[in-house]
Every structure is written in structure tokens, then in C-alpha cells.
Design a protein around this motif. Structure first.
Motif, PDB file in Angstrom:
ATOM      1  N   THR A   1       4.780  -2.809  -2.669  1.00 20.48           N
ATOM      2  CA  THR A   1       3.859  -3.673  -1.936  1.00 20.48           C
ATOM      3  C   THR A   1       2.443  -3.426  -2.431  1.00 20.48           C
ATOM      4  N   PHE A   2       1.819  -4.469  -2.974  1.00 12.96           N
ATOM      5  CA  PHE A   2       0.461  -4.370  -3.496  1.00 12.96           C
ATOM      6  C   PHE A   2      -0.492  -5.090  -2.544  1.00 12.96           C
ATOM      7  N   THR A   3      -1.684  -4.524  -2.381  1.00 11.23           N
ATOM      8  CA  THR A   3      -2.716  -5.184  -1.569  1.00 11.23           C
ATOM      9  C   THR A   3      -3.988  -5.298  -2.389  1.00 11.23           C
ATOM     10  N   ASN A   4      -4.591  -6.483  -2.367  1.00 11.09           N
ATOM     11  CA  ASN A   4      -5.819  -6.702  -3.141  1.00 11.09           C
ATOM     12  C   ASN A   4      -7.004  -5.948  -2.562  1.00 11.09           C
ATOM     13  N   SER A   5      -6.872  -5.497  -1.315  1.00 10.14           N
ATOM     14  CA  SER A   5      -7.987  -4.805  -0.665  1.00 10.14           C
ATOM     15  C   SER A   5      -8.028  -3.317  -1.015  1.00 10.14           C
ATOM     16  N   LYS A   6      -7.028  -2.836  -1.732  1.00  5.63           N
ATOM     17  CA  LYS A   6      -6.965  -1.422  -2.072  1.00  5.63           C
ATOM     18  C   LYS A   6      -8.156  -1.020  -2.947  1.00  5.63           C
ATOM     19  N   GLU A   7      -8.759   0.112  -2.609  1.00  5.74           N
ATOM     20  CA  GLU A   7      -9.893   0.621  -3.388  1.00  5.74           C
ATOM     21  C   GLU A   7      -9.425   1.045  -4.777  1.00  5.74           C
ATOM     22  N   VAL A   8     -10.189   0.649  -5.786  1.00  5.78           N
ATOM     23  CA  VAL A   8      -9.848   1.002  -7.166  1.00  5.78           C
ATOM     24  C   VAL A   8     -10.178   2.466  -7.414  1.00  5.78           C
ATOM     25  N   LYS A   9      -9.225   3.198  -7.944  1.00  7.04           N
ATOM     26  CA  LYS A   9      -9.416   4.609  -8.255  1.00  7.04           C
ATOM     27  C   LYS A   9      -9.394   4.817  -9.768  1.00  7.04           C
ATOM     28  N   THR A  10     -10.095   5.851 -10.201  1.00  5.34           N
ATOM     29  CA  THR A  10     -10.046   6.242 -11.612  1.00  5.34           C
ATOM     30  C   THR A  10      -9.027   7.361 -11.757  1.00  5.34           C
ATOM     31  N   VAL A  11      -8.017   7.104 -12.573  1.00  5.09           N
ATOM     32  CA  VAL A  11      -6.924   8.061 -12.738  1.00  5.09           C
ATOM     33  C   VAL A  11      -7.000   8.681 -14.127  1.00  5.09           C
ATOM     34  N   GLY A  12      -7.186   9.994 -14.159  1.00  6.36           N
ATOM     35  CA  GLY A  12      -7.196  10.710 -15.425  1.00  6.36           C
ATOM     36  C   GLY A  12      -5.778  10.896 -15.941  1.00  6.36           C
ATOM     37  N   LEU A  13      -5.580  10.593 -17.207  1.00  2.00           N
ATOM     38  CA  LEU A  13      -4.280  10.796 -17.846  1.00  2.00           C
ATOM     39  C   LEU A  13      -4.436  11.816 -18.963  1.00  2.00           C
ATOM     40  N   VAL A  14      -3.769  12.952 -18.825  1.00  2.00           N
ATOM     41  CA  VAL A  14      -3.731  13.941 -19.903  1.00  2.00           C
ATOM     42  C   VAL A  14      -2.412  13.739 -20.623  1.00  2.00           C
ATOM     43  N   MET A  15      -2.486  13.236 -21.844  1.00  2.00           N
ATOM     44  CA  MET A  15      -1.288  12.782 -22.538  1.00  2.00           C
ATOM     45  C   MET A  15      -0.768  13.811 -23.531  1.00  2.00           C
ATOM     46  N   ALA A  16       0.551  13.870 -23.610  1.00  3.50           N
ATOM     47  CA  ALA A  16       1.191  14.717 -24.618  1.00  3.50           C
ATOM     48  C   ALA A  16       1.201  13.974 -25.951  1.00  3.50           C
TER      49      ALA A  16
ATOM     50  N   LEU B   1     -12.097  16.049 -19.070  1.00  2.00           N
ATOM     51  CA  LEU B   1     -11.963  14.979 -18.078  1.00  2.00           C
ATOM     52  C   LEU B   1     -12.919  15.221 -16.920  1.00  2.00           C
ATOM     53  N   GLU B   2     -13.707  14.214 -16.590  1.00  2.00           N
ATOM     54  CA  GLU B   2     -14.640  14.313 -15.474  1.00  2.00           C
ATOM     55  C   GLU B   2     -14.691  12.977 -14.742  1.00  2.00           C
ATOM     56  N   ASP B   3     -15.112  13.024 -13.472  1.00  2.00           N
ATOM     57  CA  ASP B   3     -15.306  11.812 -12.666  1.00  2.00           C
ATOM     58  C   ASP B   3     -14.025  11.001 -12.526  1.00  2.00           C
ATOM     59  N   PHE B   4     -13.008  11.626 -12.003  1.00  2.00           N
ATOM     60  CA  PHE B   4     -11.748  10.935 -11.746  1.00  2.00           C
ATOM     61  C   PHE B   4     -11.313  11.234 -10.315  1.00  2.00           C
ATOM     62  N   ASP B   5     -10.456  10.368  -9.778  1.00  2.00           N
ATOM     63  CA  ASP B   5      -9.995  10.501  -8.392  1.00  2.00           C
ATOM     64  C   ASP B   5      -8.608  11.120  -8.292  1.00  2.00           C
ATOM     65  N   ALA B   6      -7.833  11.020  -9.333  1.00  2.00           N
ATOM     66  CA  ALA B   6      -6.485  11.580  -9.374  1.00  2.00           C
ATOM     67  C   ALA B   6      -6.133  11.821 -10.832  1.00  2.00           C
ATOM     68  N   VAL B   7      -5.066  12.569 -11.057  1.00  2.00           N
ATOM     69  CA  VAL B   7      -4.711  12.895 -12.442  1.00  2.00           C
ATOM     70  C   VAL B   7      -3.197  12.940 -12.612  1.00  2.00           C
ATOM     71  N   ILE B   8      -2.774  12.499 -13.773  1.00  2.00           N
ATOM     72  CA  ILE B   8      -1.381  12.668 -14.207  1.00  2.00           C
ATOM     73  C   ILE B   8      -1.440  13.412 -15.528  1.00  2.00           C
TER      74      ILE B   8
END
Length: 348
Positions: free
Chosen positions: A79-94, A152-159
Motif C-alpha cells: 500500500t503506497f500513499t502519496n502523502s508519505k514523507e520522502v526519506k533519504t536512504v543510504g545504500l552501502v553496496m557490495a 555517507l552523511e545526511d541520510f534517514d535510513a540505511v541498507i
């Protein structure tokens, strides 16, 4: 409702481009592919494990998935909602196999968030090229995709994806933010002795694709007592040319020397070393094996080690089961470590 239709369409167009490229890139009149051909060459120069064959294989698998039907069916479970706040997600890739972090990249953007990607030094050219193509299809993505040069700086979550060692580093630096931190995993196969030659040859694909460097590569097989390894060796003989890849050959020679000096009992066919070992993760050009007494005990053992196992190749009914030859062809909902990435991103 599926949010960000323009982003989804951009990925559909990317899938079509990749499909056309895989089919036509060798044709001299197709100069429109020359830039991408150059990127593949650069990727191979940067990481000699990234052969043209393996990069094209990875691209082709993504071309099958990046269709409107596949993407829509996958996302229809959320379920997607257009009102959801946009987050910056850090990705540390292999950087172990080509585009190994693309699924996370796809998930972040289609969940309506921004990507801040820290690329592996072994794989820095493929994803930026594909990102440029996406931005051409949907210019709104330009400020939604960023590549981090340093920390990585200034992110809200990370994978973050790495080894058991780097995961401790990740947990230290990223533990205070919402995160998915992935550690080492391996894949295994359970053989009964009743497999066809076709199945065992397909298992060779699960073992050898990407030279065994992926977490979905089979690095351990379980076999019944008195298993006839000749059947297995005969079925995988068509992969013998692997030994001509210099880095693979070096690993084969080194591991064989170590095993022989240590007086381990090994089985060897000239390009793959089989060693009886209880561990799940074998070195390059090696495959560990263990005997099992009965299926019930084996299934219990696999359940006890479920955090070490990505998938299981077998005809038996087991968790995380994958058909022979299919480990490197995951579907969109085959989430790494069994963690639903889209659900995680929508919960931010």
C-alpha cells in the motif's frame, strides 16, 4: 495504488533498453550502444571477475524483471500513499557480482524515497550509467539519485551489504538509524543421488556463475552416504573452461596446495576441488560437502543455520527452495536474507 508511476515507467523503459542491448550490442550498425559497450569494458577492467559474459547475464536477468507486468504485480502487494514523507536512504553496496545492489536501488526509488549510494570500489561504473538513462526517461529522478564520494552523511535510513566483519562496522556507524545490515550468507544444495544429469549440469550454473562469488551461489552440497561423485563430476564437466580465467585458476592452485599440504582428503577434477567440511562457505574453486543420514535431521540442521543460508537447491520440500540452475535468477520478491525491503522502506 502504486505510487510514482513515472518512476515505474522509467524502469520499464530501462528494461527495454537493456533487453535490446543484450540482443543487439554486437551488431556493428548499432552505434547507439557504443557508450554502454564502453561501460562494460571499463567495468571489466576495474574488476577482472566481471567478465563480459557475466555482466551480460546479470543485465539479461534484470531485463526480464523490469517489465510493466512484473513490476506492477510485485508492487501490488503493498500500500503506497502519496502523502508519505520522502526519506533519504543510504545504500552501502557490495561489489562481488555485477549490479548486486540494483534491487535495493530499485526498491528505494519505487517506494518514493531518495537514493544516496556508496558504491563498492569494485563496481563504480555500471549503476551510474543506468541511473543516467533513468533520469533521461524521468527528469524528476535527477535529485532523487546521488552517489556519495566519501563517508555517507545526511541520510534517514540505511541498507548496507557486506561481510560478517564489515557488519560490525556498519552496526557501529548506522545502528542509531533504521537499517537493514546484511552479513555473509551462502547457498547450499541437497542431493539424493536420484538427480538427472540435466539437473546436475544446471547445478553447475548455481555453483560457477559469477565464479561462485555471490551469496546465491551454491558453495556447499549435502549428499547421502556412499554418494557417487562421478555422476556429479561428469555432469559439470562442461564448465571446465573456467580454469582458463587467471584469477579463478590462481585460487584453484592456491586452495589445492593448501589442502594437500594440510593432508586433507580432497576430490579434484582439474577445475573444482571438493572437500568434506562442515562449513557453509567454501573458497573460490572449492565446494564443500557433507554427508547426511536422513532428511529429517538435515532439514533440522538447515533450520538451525537459517541465518547463514540464502537459498537451498533441492527436489525436496525445504524452506527457501530454488530449482536447479535458478539461484542466480531471483524474482523481484526474493528479498536478500528474507527481509522485505519494500515493507521496510514504506515503514520509514
Amino acid at each position: 495504488m502504486i505510487a510514482h508511476t513515472s518512476r515505474l515507467q522509467a524502469f520499464v523503459k530501462l528494461g527495454s533498453f537493456i533487453s535490446d542491448f543484450c540482443e543487439n550490442h554486437n551488431l556493428s550498425e548499432n552505434n547507439r550502444y557504443s557508450d554502454f559497450n564502453d561501460i562494460l569494458v571499463k567495468a571489466g577492467q576495474q574488476n577482472s571477475w566481471f567478465t563480459q559474459e557475466n555482466i551480460l547475464f546479470a543485465l539479461e536477468q534484470w531485463s526480464f524483471l523490469l517489465t510493466e507486468e512484473q513490476l506492477t504485480n510485485w508492487l501490488s502487494n503493498y500500500t503506497f500513499t502519496n502523502s508519505k514523507e520522502v526519506k533519504t536512504v543510504g545504500l552501502v553496496m557490495a561489489g562481488n557480482i555485477p549490479l548486486v545492489g540494483f534491487h535495493d536501488f530499485l526498491c528505494v526509488l519505487l517506494s518514493g524515497n531518495k537514493v544516496l549510494a556508496k558504491l563498492s570500489s569494485n563496481d563504480t561504473v555500471l549503476l551510474p550509467f543506468l541511473s543516467e538513462y533513468l533520469i533521461q526517461q524521468d527528469p524528476n529522478l535527477e535529485d532523487k539519485i546521488q552517489f556519495a564520494e566519501g563517508k555517507l552523511e545526511d541520510f534517514d535510513a540505511v541498507i548496507a551489504t557486506g561481510s560478517n566483519n564489515t557488519s560490525r562496522y556498519f552496526e557501529y556507524y548506522f545502528g542509531k538509524k533504521p537499517n537493514i545490515i546484511r552479513k555473509n550468507r551462502s547457498s547450499v544444495a541437497i542431493l539424493t543421488g536420484n538427480e538427472s544429469k540435466q539437473q546436475l549440469t544446471a547445478l553447475g550454473e548455481d555453483i560457477f556463475r559469477y565464479y561462485g562469488l555471490g551469496c546465491r551461489n551454491v558453495s556447499k552440497i549435502f549428499v547421502p552416504k556412499n554418494y557417487d561423485f562421478d555422476m556429479f563430476f561428469n555432469a559439470i564437466f562442461e564448465y571446465k573452461d573456467l580454469i582458463n580465467q587467471i584469477k579463478y585458476s590462481n585460487n584453484y592452485d592456491y586452495n589445492k596446495a593448501v589442502y594437500l599440504m594440510s593432508e586433507f582428503k580432497i576430490l579434484d577434477n582439474g577445475f573444482l576441488i571438493l572437500k568434506e567440511d562442515e562449513s557453509f562457505s567454501s573458497p573460490i574453486a572449492s565446494l564443500f560437502y557433507s554427508y547426511y543420514e536422513n532428511e529429517t535431521e538435515l532439514k533440522q540442521k538447515l533450520e538451525e543455520h537459517r541465518d547463514d543460508i540464502q537459498c537451498v537447491v533441492s527436489d525436496l520440500k525445504v524452506n527457501n527452495k530454488v530449482n536447479f540452475g535458478e539461484t542466480q535468477k531471483p524474482k523481484l520478491n526474493d528479498y536478500a536474507d528474507g527481509i522485505d525491503t519494500i515493507s521496510f522502506l514504506l515503514s520509514l
